[in-house]
Scaffold this motif. Sequence first.
Motif, PDB file in Angstrom:
ATOM      1  N   SER A 169       0.801  -1.222   0.000  1.00  0.00           N
ATOM      2  CA  SER A 169       0.000   0.000   0.000  1.00  0.00           C
ATOM      3  C   SER A 169       0.832   1.270   0.000  1.00  0.00           C
ATOM      4  CB  SER A 169      -0.957   0.005   1.204  1.00  0.00           C
ATOM      5  OG  SER A 169      -0.226  -0.030   2.416  1.00  0.00           O
ATOM      6  N   ARG A 170       2.116   1.158   0.340  1.00  0.00           N
ATOM      7  CA  ARG A 170       2.969   2.351   0.378  1.00  0.00           C
ATOM      8  C   ARG A 170       4.414   1.948   0.105  1.00  0.00           C
ATOM      9  NH1 ARG A 170       1.772   1.941   6.117  1.00  0.00           N
ATOM     10  NH2 ARG A 170       0.512   3.830   6.024  1.00  0.00           N
ATOM     11  N   GLY A 171       5.267   2.959  -0.049  1.00  0.00           N
ATOM     12  CA  GLY A 171       6.706   2.729  -0.149  1.00  0.00           C
ATOM     13  C   GLY A 171       7.126   1.857  -1.319  1.00  0.00           C
ATOM     14  N   ILE A 172       8.158   1.048  -1.078  1.00  0.00           N
ATOM     15  CA  ILE A 172       8.725   0.248  -2.166  1.00  0.00           C
ATOM     16  C   ILE A 172       7.752  -0.838  -2.623  1.00  0.00           C
ATOM     17  CG2 ILE A 172      11.047   0.708  -1.323  1.00  0.00           C
ATOM     18  CD1 ILE A 172      11.219  -2.188  -0.407  1.00  0.00           C
ATOM     19  N   GLY A 173       6.872  -1.296  -1.730  1.00  0.00           N
ATOM     20  CA  GLY A 173       5.898  -2.309  -2.121  1.00  0.00           C
ATOM     21  C   GLY A 173       4.923  -1.782  -3.153  1.00  0.00           C
ATOM     22  N   ARG A 174       4.510  -0.540  -2.995  1.00  0.00           N
ATOM     23  CA  ARG A 174       3.581   0.078  -3.946  1.00  0.00           C
ATOM     24  C   ARG A 174       4.226   0.177  -5.333  1.00  0.00           C
ATOM     25  NH1 ARG A 174      -0.821   3.649  -2.583  1.00  0.00           N
ATOM     26  NH2 ARG A 174      -1.584   4.758  -4.424  1.00  0.00           N
ATOM     27  N   ILE A 175       5.484   0.573  -5.349  1.00  0.00           N
ATOM     28  CA  ILE A 175       6.212   0.673  -6.623  1.00  0.00           C
ATOM     29  C   ILE A 175       6.374  -0.711  -7.244  1.00  0.00           C
ATOM     30  CG2 ILE A 175       8.445   1.271  -7.648  1.00  0.00           C
ATOM     31  CD1 ILE A 175       8.625   3.419  -5.329  1.00  0.00           C
ATOM     32  N   ALA A 176       6.706  -1.706  -6.411  1.00  0.00           N
ATOM     33  CA  ALA A 176       6.883  -3.071  -6.915  1.00  0.00           C
ATOM     34  C   ALA A 176       5.587  -3.618  -7.500  1.00  0.00           C
ATOM     35  CB  ALA A 176       7.383  -3.976  -5.796  1.00  0.00           C
ATOM     36  N   ALA A 177       4.452  -3.321  -6.855  1.00  0.00           N
ATOM     37  CA  ALA A 177       3.159  -3.803  -7.366  1.00  0.00           C
ATOM     38  C   ALA A 177       2.914  -3.278  -8.778  1.00  0.00           C
ATOM     39  CB  ALA A 177       2.038  -3.376  -6.423  1.00  0.00           C
ATOM     40  N   ARG A 178       3.173  -2.001  -8.982  1.00  0.00           N
ATOM     41  CA  ARG A 178       3.007  -1.420 -10.317  1.00  0.00           C
ATOM     42  C   ARG A 178       3.918  -2.114 -11.329  1.00  0.00           C
ATOM     43  NH1 ARG A 178       4.405   3.854  -8.072  1.00  0.00           N
ATOM     44  NH2 ARG A 178       2.601   4.795  -7.059  1.00  0.00           N
TER      45      ARG A 178
ATOM     46  N   SER B  42      -3.835  -6.459   2.990  1.00  0.00           N
ATOM     47  CA  SER B  42      -3.657  -5.098   3.495  1.00  0.00           C
ATOM     48  C   SER B  42      -4.562  -4.828   4.683  1.00  0.00           C
ATOM     49  CB  SER B  42      -3.958  -4.092   2.381  1.00  0.00           C
ATOM     50  OG  SER B  42      -3.866  -2.771   2.831  1.00  0.00           O
ATOM     51  N   ARG B  43      -4.022  -4.082   5.646  1.00  0.00           N
ATOM     52  CA  ARG B  43      -4.823  -3.711   6.825  1.00  0.00           C
ATOM     53  C   ARG B  43      -5.927  -2.740   6.439  1.00  0.00           C
ATOM     54  NH1 ARG B  43      -2.364  -2.173  12.740  1.00  0.00           N
ATOM     55  NH2 ARG B  43      -4.345  -1.988  13.828  1.00  0.00           N
ATOM     56  N   ASN B  44      -5.594  -1.811   5.566  1.00  0.00           N
ATOM     57  CA  ASN B  44      -6.574  -0.845   5.085  1.00  0.00           C
ATOM     58  C   ASN B  44      -6.863  -1.122   3.615  1.00  0.00           C
ATOM     59  OD1 ASN B  44      -6.537   0.712   7.587  1.00  0.00           O
ATOM     60  ND2 ASN B  44      -4.471   1.337   6.949  1.00  0.00           N
ATOM     61  N   ASP B  45      -7.933  -0.550   3.138  1.00  0.00           N
ATOM     62  CA  ASP B  45      -8.293  -0.743   1.737  1.00  0.00           C
ATOM     63  C   ASP B  45      -7.516   0.265   0.884  1.00  0.00           C
ATOM     64  OD1 ASP B  45      -9.411  -1.345  -0.661  1.00  0.00           O
ATOM     65  OD2 ASP B  45     -11.447  -0.724  -0.148  1.00  0.00           O
ATOM     66  N   PRO B  46      -6.491  -0.176   0.134  1.00  0.00           N
ATOM     67  CA  PRO B  46      -5.688   0.764  -0.667  1.00  0.00           C
ATOM     68  C   PRO B  46      -6.414   1.123  -1.971  1.00  0.00           C
ATOM     69  CG  PRO B  46      -4.855  -1.469  -0.967  1.00  0.00           C
ATOM     70  CD  PRO B  46      -6.004  -1.566   0.007  1.00  0.00           C
ATOM     71  N   ARG B  47      -7.567   1.784  -1.822  1.00  0.00           N
ATOM     72  CA  ARG B  47      -8.444   2.000  -2.972  1.00  0.00           C
ATOM     73  C   ARG B  47      -7.754   2.768  -4.088  1.00  0.00           C
ATOM     74  NH1 ARG B  47     -11.294  -0.749  -5.384  1.00  0.00           N
ATOM     75  NH2 ARG B  47     -11.675  -1.593  -3.289  1.00  0.00           N
ATOM     76  N   ASP B  48      -6.940   3.784  -3.721  1.00  0.00           N
ATOM     77  CA  ASP B  48      -6.285   4.565  -4.772  1.00  0.00           C
ATOM     78  C   ASP B  48      -5.304   3.724  -5.565  1.00  0.00           C
ATOM     79  OD1 ASP B  48      -4.674   4.354  -2.520  1.00  0.00           O
ATOM     80  OD2 ASP B  48      -3.669   6.259  -2.865  1.00  0.00           O
ATOM     81  N   LEU B  49      -4.581   2.820  -4.893  1.00  0.00           N
ATOM     82  CA  LEU B  49      -3.646   1.941  -5.590  1.00  0.00           C
ATOM     83  C   LEU B  49      -4.396   0.955  -6.472  1.00  0.00           C
ATOM     84  CD1 LEU B  49      -0.856   0.739  -6.166  1.00  0.00           C
ATOM     85  CD2 LEU B  49      -1.097  -0.613  -4.065  1.00  0.00           C
ATOM     86  N   VAL B  50      -5.467   0.376  -5.950  1.00  0.00           N
ATOM     87  CA  VAL B  50      -6.254  -0.580  -6.737  1.00  0.00           C
ATOM     88  C   VAL B  50      -6.815   0.100  -7.983  1.00  0.00           C
ATOM     89  CG1 VAL B  50      -8.333  -2.010  -6.738  1.00  0.00           C
ATOM     90  CG2 VAL B  50      -6.812  -2.027  -4.758  1.00  0.00           C
TER      91      VAL B  50
ATOM     92  N   ARG C 105       1.633 -18.601  -7.838  1.00  0.00           N
ATOM     93  CA  ARG C 105       3.027 -18.855  -8.204  1.00  0.00           C
ATOM     94  C   ARG C 105       3.981 -17.897  -7.508  1.00  0.00           C
ATOM     95  NH1 ARG C 105       3.504 -21.881 -13.413  1.00  0.00           N
ATOM     96  NH2 ARG C 105       5.649 -21.120 -13.441  1.00  0.00           N
ATOM     97  N   GLY C 106       3.438 -16.927  -6.785  1.00  0.00           N
ATOM     98  CA  GLY C 106       4.301 -15.959  -6.115  1.00  0.00           C
ATOM     99  C   GLY C 106       3.738 -15.521  -4.777  1.00  0.00           C
ATOM    100  N   LEU C 107       4.631 -15.344  -3.815  1.00  0.00           N
ATOM    101  CA  LEU C 107       4.270 -14.831  -2.491  1.00  0.00           C
ATOM    102  C   LEU C 107       5.347 -13.836  -2.099  1.00  0.00           C
ATOM    103  CD1 LEU C 107       2.672 -14.810   0.160  1.00  0.00           C
ATOM    104  CD2 LEU C 107       3.922 -16.870   0.843  1.00  0.00           C
ATOM    105  N   VAL C 108       4.946 -12.595  -1.853  1.00  0.00           N
ATOM    106  CA  VAL C 108       5.881 -11.527  -1.513  1.00  0.00           C
ATOM    107  C   VAL C 108       5.538 -11.021  -0.112  1.00  0.00           C
ATOM    108  CG1 VAL C 108       6.858  -9.302  -2.181  1.00  0.00           C
ATOM    109  CG2 VAL C 108       6.023 -10.870  -3.947  1.00  0.00           C
ATOM    110  N   CYS C 109       6.398 -11.350   0.846  1.00  0.00           N
ATOM    111  CA  CYS C 109       6.207 -10.919   2.239  1.00  0.00           C
ATOM    112  C   CYS C 109       7.037  -9.649   2.437  1.00  0.00           C
ATOM    113  CB  CYS C 109       6.646 -12.020   3.191  1.00  0.00           C
ATOM    114  SG  CYS C 109       5.738 -13.573   2.994  1.00  0.00           S
ATOM    115  N   ASN C 110       6.448  -8.520   2.100  1.00  0.00           N
ATOM    116  CA  ASN C 110       7.197  -7.264   2.107  1.00  0.00           C
ATOM    117  C   ASN C 110       6.896  -6.389   3.313  1.00  0.00           C
ATOM    118  OD1 ASN C 110       8.812  -5.045   0.835  1.00  0.00           O
ATOM    119  ND2 ASN C 110       6.800  -4.055   0.751  1.00  0.00           N
TER     120      ASN C 110
END
Length: 327
Positions: A13-22, A37-45, A88-93
């Motif tokens: 939802s933030r930081g390097i994880g948000r960039i990686a998701a994109r 996610s703990r909160n709903d990252p609506r803007d990212l979705v 096929r992927g799990l990212v524990c960031n």
Amino acid sequence: MSVEQTVVMTGASRGIGRIAARQMLAAQPETHLVLLSRNDPRDLVDELKAHGGSVSVVRVDLSSLQSVADATDAVLDLVCSGGLPPIRGLVCNAGVQHTNARTETVDGFESTFAVNVLANHVLVRRLHHRLHPQARVVVTVSDTHFGDFRHNLGMVPGPRWQPVETLARVGAFRDPSSTRAGRTAYSTSKLAAIYLVHECARRFPATWTITGYNPGFVPGTDLARDADPVSRFAMRWIMPLMTLTPFATSPGKAGSFLADAALGAVEAPSGAYTDRHKVARSSPESYDPGREQDTWEAVEALTARFLPPDANMERRADAHHRHHRSQ
């Protein structure tokens, strides 16, 4: 060749994880990204979907192991019902760093260790029987586990290893109310995470790849959001200038490197430590088969009631094997 797949990710939802998701969805549009996610990252979705990405959100509080178990069950229900392609992927960031070592979770664990170690373990263990044979698991770690000035820049004390049962509880470090104790808890939790990466590489299918990813020092993120106002100001506005030197990584680069690690763009054997964009050696202290096995067994015991039913049989087999090995 690109294939339809699911990647489950925390800390997007933030930081390097948000960039990686994109970056992941841009590189492999066939990927369905499940954000825990703990909160709903609506803007990212909305942003990812606007660019054609396939995204789902499952709510989770990583400081509650029951919440982690419930979230993984929700993901598994979607996969088993055909609502998601194979995982096929799990990212524990996701990770936390507190200004003390006395913050306790609902389960009675010290929060840093609970989120950075125990939550990841429950997540991996509850999903691992449903992961694709060629699955890739990435756990974000930290070079603070080296404990020297070159890697910590004098800002984070090195790890202080103790029995896992002690590390998992509040008060494991001297003056637990201090910022120093909180940062020591952080570097120690990252050492524990590397031990588990090594042990998982031994225990899980040989066709899997599980690696630790170190983004380096990344100023400008929200990892230090619980720090005092002066430290937060420095981390957000002054420290980013260090990204012009080899001593720090910009959020953009760190996120891109995380995406590469998650998608296998960096060739790394299972159990490897990926330092930004290349495989490297982690600290000498991080290679200790005895500690690795002890960490696995202790974490298994601490999280036992949140693990799948077959975990009890596996623990009994481990105990039997260890008993005979010691004779």
